[in-house]
Design an enzyme around this catalytic site. Structure first.
Site, PDB file in Angstrom:
ATOM      1  N   GLU A   1      29.735  98.681  29.677  1.00  0.00           N
ATOM      2  CA  GLU A   1      30.573  99.535  28.851  1.00  0.00           C
ATOM      3  C   GLU A   1      32.034  99.333  29.229  1.00  0.00           C
ATOM      4  O   GLU A   1      32.337  98.885  30.349  1.00  0.00           O
ATOM      5  CB  GLU A   1      30.202 101.009  29.050  1.00  0.00           C
ATOM      6  CG  GLU A   1      28.829 101.373  28.535  1.00  0.00           C
ATOM      7  CD  GLU A   1      28.557 102.866  28.605  1.00  0.00           C
ATOM      8  OE1 GLU A   1      27.432 103.270  28.287  1.00  0.00           O
ATOM      9  OE2 GLU A   1      29.485 103.635  28.977  1.00  0.00           O
TER      10      GLU A   1
ATOM     11  N   GLY B   1      32.809  98.376  34.701  1.00  0.00           N
ATOM     12  CA  GLY B   1      32.533  97.239  35.562  1.00  0.00           C
ATOM     13  C   GLY B   1      31.072  97.173  35.961  1.00  0.00           C
ATOM     14  O   GLY B   1      30.174  97.327  35.139  1.00  0.00           O
TER      15      GLY B   1
ATOM     16  N   PHE C   1      30.793  93.375  25.971  1.00  0.00           N
ATOM     17  CA  PHE C   1      30.406  92.117  26.626  1.00  0.00           C
ATOM     18  C   PHE C   1      28.907  91.830  26.413  1.00  0.00           C
ATOM     19  O   PHE C   1      28.234  91.339  27.326  1.00  0.00           O
ATOM     20  CB  PHE C   1      30.707  92.136  28.123  1.00  0.00           C
ATOM     21  CG  PHE C   1      32.124  92.493  28.475  1.00  0.00           C
ATOM     22  CD1 PHE C   1      33.195  92.030  27.722  1.00  0.00           C
ATOM     23  CD2 PHE C   1      32.398  93.290  29.576  1.00  0.00           C
ATOM     24  CE1 PHE C   1      34.506  92.358  28.057  1.00  0.00           C
ATOM     25  CE2 PHE C   1      33.704  93.620  29.925  1.00  0.00           C
ATOM     26  CZ  PHE C   1      34.757  93.154  29.156  1.00  0.00           C
TER      27      PHE C   1
ATOM     28  N   THR D   1      25.917  89.800  25.316  1.00  0.00           N
ATOM     29  CA  THR D   1      25.484  88.462  24.950  1.00  0.00           C
ATOM     30  C   THR D   1      24.459  88.545  23.828  1.00  0.00           C
ATOM     31  O   THR D   1      23.548  89.366  23.858  1.00  0.00           O
ATOM     32  CB  THR D   1      24.855  87.760  26.159  1.00  0.00           C
ATOM     33  OG1 THR D   1      25.830  87.670  27.197  1.00  0.00           O
ATOM     34  CG2 THR D   1      24.379  86.363  25.809  1.00  0.00           C
TER      35      THR D   1
ATOM     36  N   GLU E   1      17.169  87.820  37.200  1.00  0.00           N
ATOM     37  CA  GLU E   1      18.326  87.534  36.361  1.00  0.00           C
ATOM     38  C   GLU E   1      19.420  86.828  37.168  1.00  0.00           C
ATOM     39  O   GLU E   1      20.106  85.925  36.668  1.00  0.00           O
ATOM     40  CB  GLU E   1      18.869  88.824  35.759  1.00  0.00           C
ATOM     41  CG  GLU E   1      17.899  89.481  34.771  1.00  0.00           C
ATOM     42  CD  GLU E   1      18.350  90.860  34.336  1.00  0.00           C
ATOM     43  OE1 GLU E   1      19.573  91.111  34.343  1.00  0.00           O
ATOM     44  OE2 GLU E   1      17.491  91.698  33.999  1.00  0.00           O
TER      45      GLU E   1
ATOM     46  N   GLN F   1      38.802  55.048  48.227  1.00  0.00           N
ATOM     47  CA  GLN F   1      38.027  55.758  49.242  1.00  0.00           C
ATOM     48  C   GLN F   1      38.040  57.265  49.001  1.00  0.00           C
ATOM     49  O   GLN F   1      37.014  57.952  49.185  1.00  0.00           O
ATOM     50  CB  GLN F   1      38.588  55.459  50.639  1.00  0.00           C
ATOM     51  CG  GLN F   1      37.747  56.064  51.761  1.00  0.00           C
ATOM     52  CD  GLN F   1      38.376  55.840  53.131  1.00  0.00           C
ATOM     53  OE1 GLN F   1      39.484  56.329  53.395  1.00  0.00           O
ATOM     54  NE2 GLN F   1      37.694  55.091  53.982  1.00  0.00           N
TER      55      GLN F   1
ATOM     56  N   GLN G   1      39.066  67.203  38.855  1.00  0.00           N
ATOM     57  CA  GLN G   1      40.228  66.527  39.428  1.00  0.00           C
ATOM     58  C   GLN G   1      40.071  65.016  39.369  1.00  0.00           C
ATOM     59  O   GLN G   1      41.040  64.283  39.132  1.00  0.00           O
ATOM     60  CB  GLN G   1      40.442  66.985  40.872  1.00  0.00           C
ATOM     61  CG  GLN G   1      41.721  66.490  41.518  1.00  0.00           C
ATOM     62  CD  GLN G   1      42.955  67.191  40.970  1.00  0.00           C
ATOM     63  OE1 GLN G   1      42.848  68.226  40.308  1.00  0.00           O
ATOM     64  NE2 GLN G   1      44.123  66.625  41.232  1.00  0.00           N
TER      65      GLN G   1
ATOM     66  N   HIS H   1      38.722  63.357  37.115  1.00  0.00           N
ATOM     67  CA  HIS H   1      38.923  62.882  35.744  1.00  0.00           C
ATOM     68  C   HIS H   1      40.404  62.773  35.389  1.00  0.00           C
ATOM     69  O   HIS H   1      40.741  62.262  34.312  1.00  0.00           O
ATOM     70  CB  HIS H   1      38.252  63.834  34.741  1.00  0.00           C
ATOM     71  CG  HIS H   1      36.762  63.674  34.644  1.00  0.00           C
ATOM     72  ND1 HIS H   1      35.901  64.093  35.627  1.00  0.00           N
ATOM     73  CD2 HIS H   1      35.992  63.143  33.654  1.00  0.00           C
ATOM     74  CE1 HIS H   1      34.655  63.843  35.249  1.00  0.00           C
ATOM     75  NE2 HIS H   1      34.676  63.256  34.076  1.00  0.00           N
TER      76      HIS H   1
ATOM     77  N   THR I   1      29.274  91.029  40.063  1.00  0.00           N
ATOM     78  CA  THR I   1      30.312  90.167  40.627  1.00  0.00           C
ATOM     79  C   THR I   1      29.909  89.627  42.008  1.00  0.00           C
ATOM     80  O   THR I   1      29.002  90.149  42.654  1.00  0.00           O
ATOM     81  CB  THR I   1      31.628  90.943  40.780  1.00  0.00           C
ATOM     82  OG1 THR I   1      31.414  92.014  41.708  1.00  0.00           O
ATOM     83  CG2 THR I   1      32.101  91.498  39.444  1.00  0.00           C
TER      84      THR I   1
END
Length: 374
Positions: free
Chosen positions: A126, A130, A155, A157, A239, A276, A333, A335, A362
């Site tokens: 909600e 959090g 949020f 899904t 989950e 290297q 990095q 790439h 979190t």
């Protein structure tokens, strides 16, 4: 073959990979622009048994185990198909119905979920709360043989495609106890907000949900009154392990792609791989990815044997999501400028991976859970 998987798991992997390569990969770009995946894809996946693999056969599922679940999670992660919300539907919502649903609820909803006709979501988060689920404000009051629900979720899904919403509510606003109530999409008073714009997971239909005097029959309650938090806690270990499984598969796939990229890309007259620094960076990623894979497979094995605990699930998510972020950054990095281009998978995967340290609890919450076992 990794020892955690059996032959039937690998046969399922072949089927899942063929479907993903033919039906999903060619369309990912368009779906990410649209911000949502068409419901027709869900029905196609359901037709060949790729949804709700752990649901018993009598309710339309495949009667498989967590190994089959992991295969689908890994194959989607391999191509960074973060737009596809199959995992939430099959591995979170469906298990709630199997574990806590009445026989009537299972017969009513699970076959349609397995076929892809009905898309399930879990509505917990909600605005403003959090990870503190017990402070949620969405409430339900009982009137005769109905619950009347008012509140807001965010949020969520699969929110845009949602057909069945397992909704966490409070019967007493002063209590911290939760009750799970199932709301169907066409119920009067229920509505969906616009799709939320995110920095990653752009093809995943994430939205707000609104409940304005939504009336549902008492038979739509999932399990017992005021037991919702214990149900959520029990399911969260798996989950969170899912997030670790996805992280390990993502790192493995992007490592392979980066090795090939550095062999093909030439700078200063020679392949990037021949420097290297490149080889050492890739070696570090390989070593840490191998360590992560071994731990994740151990966690998966525990889940398959019914031995997964909340602490182990939290550790799987914590190390998986943190290492995924760190290692994908190293691979990006290598790439150079092309790693920052959205046409390259590494850039999209790097952005998409950031949320893994937030959703499902979190990293800070994972540390709190783990610390309780010390």
């Amino acid at each position: 073959m990794r020892t955690v998987f059996r032959e039937d798991h690998e046969l399922f992997r072949e089927q899942a990979r063929r479907f993903i390569e033919t039906e999903i990969v060619p369309n990912l770009h368009a779906w990410e622009h649209a911000g949502i995946v068409p419901k027709s894809l869900w029905r196609k996946a359901g037709e060949i048994g790729l949804l709700c693999s752990t649901v018993p056969e009598e309710y339309g599922g495949s009667g498989g185990d967590f190994g089959h679940s992991a295969v689908m999670i890994e194959e989607l992660a391999r191509v960074n198909a973060t737009a596809i919300g199959f995992t939430t539907h099959s591995e979170i919502v469906a298990p709630y119905l199997v574990a806590y649903g009445s026989e009537e609820q299972k017969q009513r909803w699970l076959p349609r979920m397995a076929s892809g006709e009905l898309i399930g979501v879990i509505a917990m988060s909600e605005p403003g709360i959090g990870s503190d689920l017990r402070s949620m404000r969405t409430g339900a009051r009982r009137e005769a043989d109905q619950y009347v629900i008012n509140g807001q979720k965010t949020f969520i899904t699969n929110g845009g495609n949602a057909g069945l919403i397992v909704t966490a509510t409070k019967l007493d606003p002063q209590s911290r106890d939760l009750t799970l109530i199932c709301v169907e999409e066409d119920t009067e008073g229920f509505s969906k907000g616009k799709l939320l714009e995110k920095i990653g997971l752009k093809g995943q239909d994430t939205s707000e949900l609104f409940f304005d005097n939504v009336r549902v029959p008492v038979r739509n309650r999932l399990g017992e009154e005021n037991q919702g938090f214990s149900y959520l806690t029990h399911q969260l270990a798996w989950e969170r392990t899912i997030i670790g499984i996805r992280a390990a598969a993502s790192v493995d796939a992007l490592l392979d792609e980066t090795v090939q990229y550095t062999r093909d890309r030439r700078v200063f007259g020679k392949p990037v791989f021949d420097f290297q620094n490149t080889r050492f960076k890739l070696a570090e990623v390989k070593a840490q990815a191998t360590m992560l894979r071994a731990f994740v497979d151990e966690c998966l094995g525990k889940a398959m044997r019914g031995e997964l605990t909340a602490e182990v699930g939290a550790m799987c998510k914590l190390v998986g999501s943190e290492l995924q972020g760190k290692l994908l950054d190293e691979l990006l990095q290598l790439h150079g400028g092309y790693g920052y281009m959205s046409e390259y998978k590494i850039g999209k995967a790097w952005v998409d991976a950031r949320v893994a340290r937030i959703y499902g609890g979190t990293s800070e919450i994972m540390k709190e859970i783990i610390s309780r076992s010390l």
